[in-house]
Design an enzyme around this catalytic site. Structure first.
Site, PDB file in Angstrom:
ATOM      1  N   ASP A  33      18.122  66.676   9.502  1.00  9.01           N
ATOM      2  CA  ASP A  33      17.732  67.371   8.261  1.00  9.01           C
ATOM      3  C   ASP A  33      16.252  67.173   7.938  1.00  9.01           C
ATOM      4  O   ASP A  33      15.796  67.523   6.851  1.00  9.01           O
ATOM      5  CB  ASP A  33      18.639  67.005   7.081  1.00  9.01           C
ATOM      6  CG  ASP A  33      18.455  65.574   6.610  1.00  9.01           C
ATOM      7  OD1 ASP A  33      18.188  64.692   7.447  1.00  9.01           O
ATOM      8  OD2 ASP A  33      18.583  65.323   5.385  1.00  9.01           O
ATOM      9  N   ASP A  40      14.941  63.747  12.538  1.00  6.40           N
ATOM     10  CA  ASP A  40      16.399  63.685  12.403  1.00  6.40           C
ATOM     11  C   ASP A  40      16.895  65.087  11.995  1.00  6.40           C
ATOM     12  O   ASP A  40      16.087  65.974  11.708  1.00  6.40           O
ATOM     13  CB  ASP A  40      16.821  62.547  11.461  1.00  6.40           C
ATOM     14  CG  ASP A  40      16.745  62.903  10.001  1.00  6.40           C
ATOM     15  OD1 ASP A  40      15.890  63.722   9.640  1.00  6.40           O
ATOM     16  OD2 ASP A  40      17.547  62.366   9.217  1.00  6.40           O
ATOM     17  N   ASP A  76      14.091  64.736   7.253  1.00 11.98           N
ATOM     18  CA  ASP A  76      13.365  63.860   6.328  1.00 11.98           C
ATOM     19  C   ASP A  76      12.810  62.643   7.050  1.00 11.98           C
ATOM     20  O   ASP A  76      11.901  61.989   6.555  1.00 11.98           O
ATOM     21  CB  ASP A  76      14.189  63.474   5.089  1.00 11.98           C
ATOM     22  CG  ASP A  76      15.566  62.941   5.404  1.00 11.98           C
ATOM     23  OD1 ASP A  76      15.894  62.808   6.599  1.00 11.98           O
ATOM     24  OD2 ASP A  76      16.318  62.652   4.451  1.00 11.98           O
ATOM     25  N   SER A 112      22.555  64.048   7.491  1.00 18.55           N
ATOM     26  CA  SER A 112      21.291  63.435   7.884  1.00 18.55           C
ATOM     27  C   SER A 112      21.340  62.968   9.335  1.00 18.55           C
ATOM     28  O   SER A 112      21.658  63.743  10.228  1.00 18.55           O
ATOM     29  CB  SER A 112      20.974  62.296   6.912  1.00 18.55           C
ATOM     30  OG  SER A 112      19.648  61.886   7.047  1.00 18.55           O
TER      31      SER A 112
HETATM   32 MG    MG Z   1      17.799  62.630   7.198  1.00 18.24          MG
END
Ligand code: MG
Length: 453
Positions: free
Chosen positions: A245, A243, A247, A104
């Site tokens: 990834d 960010d 989310d 993340s």
């Molecule tokens: Mg993330």
């Protein structure tokens, strides 16, 4: 697993994180493939990774572990974490689970594992505990018949699922000029396509080389200076930061100001409540008090939960809420899927700008003012964390309005302070919010002195 590695891995409801390869090794990831395969009941498991350079080999390790347990694996390649939630929920609800190899927003040297149940959401605390029992008791099941590996592309369908929930024509008509800092993450591959589908002119920052982050990838104001400068230079309507990834989302307004990630859930909530439908909202305990302010006049209920996406999601399902999320830039819109999603966040905010026909800075200016400070304090000795929190609990109990559901939240008339150990890093997080900067700074120094004293 030896103690050194055990101490270097952070295990929480957000999954597993660690520095690669010092603590998060291929062997551990392979073992978690076997563990998850032994734990989860579905025959099929989707797998994907973010752009981190260790992602490919760790994804192969997890796939091998899953195949050993007889699971059929579908490799989605490099894909956003929210796509995983969407593919399970929309296509395979109850028939497939998922694993994302990602750390993340953690720095470059980290990687990690996020686990999705057959509901398309992260394993909750209870499910995570049951899976970890399999790990620690080594209760693996190796199948005599290895599973089958296949490959699939889902991103276009995932984007279509988002487009159909917003007024695409209205957004397209505005021809927004958008700058996005994708920080060499998954957004570097997909975000331009997504925004062009909404009729935007797009400038991407930090596109190449994938997985080598140009700056700390957490979308905090201190990491958004280049984005702010570029928004001004390009005369853009808005700047976004995702960010790695995808989310979490942060924003920059057209005048270069950085309202930061808290404003993301506020704007998305306003869009849903003002232009889609009225209903309940769920946010975590650390999210800005602006949520209560903007919803008060609309007479809808606001529910607050422990930190962690799955806690918010479970409360949203329980209450049938229409929108939810976390102040750290995580928007959850159940019409698409039950997970934090920066693409959903971008679509809802652009839709709100299109409907309001005002610039972002004007919209932000019309709202009550709050000032938030987020600090992380590194604690070398993990046992000390509980001791420090216990001392603070004793000091504030009785004399203050306190919520102890998740760490310690002290609620005062002109602001609040939330202190809790991070689930993903060896740090104590201290968040303060006040009706102005002075209040927030005063609360911060008051509680930092308690932390160190
Ligand atoms: Mg993330």
């Amino acid at each position: 697993m030896n103690d050194k590695i055990k101490n270097g891995l952070q295990i929480s409801v957000s999954g597993i994180r660690g520095i690669y390869p010092d603590f998060l090794t291929s062997e551990i990831v392979f073992n978690f493939g076997i563990v998850f395969g032994s734990y989860i009941r579905t025959k099929k498991v989707f797998v994907c990774s973010d752009t981190r350079t260790s992602g490919k080999s760790l994804k192969d390790s997890i796939i091998t572990g899953l195949l050993c347990t007889g699971k059929d694996v579908v490799d989605l390649g490099i894909a956003p974490t929210p796509e995983m939630g969407c593919v399970i929920e929309k296509e395979e609800m109850t028939r497939a689970a998922g694993i994302v190899i990602t750390a993340s927003h953690n720095p470059q040297e980290y990687n990690g594992i996020k686990f999705f149940s057959e509901k398309g959401t992260f394993l909750n605390t209870e499910e995570m505990k049951r899976m970890l029992d399999v790990y620690y008791k080594r209760a693996f099941t190796i199948s005599k018949e290895p599973g089958f590996l296949s490959f699939m592309e889902y991103t276009d369908k995932y984007f279509s699922n988002i487009y159909r929930t917003v007024d695409v024509e209205r957004i397209r008509a505005k021809k927004f000029n958008v700058v996005v800092d994708v920080c060499q993450g998954v957004g570097a591959i997909f975000t331009e396509k997504f925004l062009k589908g909404l009729g935007c002119d797009v400038v991407l920052l930090n596109k190449e080389p994938p997985g080598i982050f140009a700056h700390n990838p957490e979308p905090l104001p201190e990491n958004l200076v280049e984005l702010s400068e570029t928004v001004i230079k390009e005369k853009a309507d808005i700047g976004f930061a995702q960010d790695p990834d995808c989310d979490r989302l942060a924003i920059v307004s057209e005048d270069g100001n950085i309202p930061g990630e808290e404003m993301v859930i506020v704007l998305a909530t306003r869009d849903i409540l003002e232009y889609h439908k009225k209903g309940g909202i769920v946010v975590n305990l650390s999210t800005t008090a602006l949520i209560e302010e903007i919803t008060r006049a609309l007479c809808v209920s606001v529910h607050r939960t422990k930190i962690g996406e799955v806690n918010v999601v479970e409360k949203m399902k329980e209450t049938g809420s229409v929108i939810g999320g976390e102040g750290n830039g995580g928007v959850i819109f159940p019409d698409v899927h039950y997970g934090r999603d920066s693409f959903v966040g971008m679509a809802l905010i652009l839709e709100y700008l299109a409907y309001r026909e005002k610039c972002l800075s004007e919209i932000i200016d019309e709202m009550p003012k709050y000032f938030m400070i987020k600090k992380k304090i590194s604690i070398s000795d993990r046992q000390k964390v509980e001791e420090i929190l216990k001392n603070i609990r004793e000091k504030v109990s009785g004399s203050e309005k306190v919520n102890l559901e998740d760490g310690i939240k002290i609620i005062r008339t002109d602001g609040w302070v939330h202190i809790r150990p991070s689930g993903t890093e060896p740090v104590i997080r201290i968040y303060v919010e006040g009706k102005n900067k002075n209040v927030a700074e005063r609360y911060l120094s008051e509680f930092i002195s308690l932390l160190s004293g």
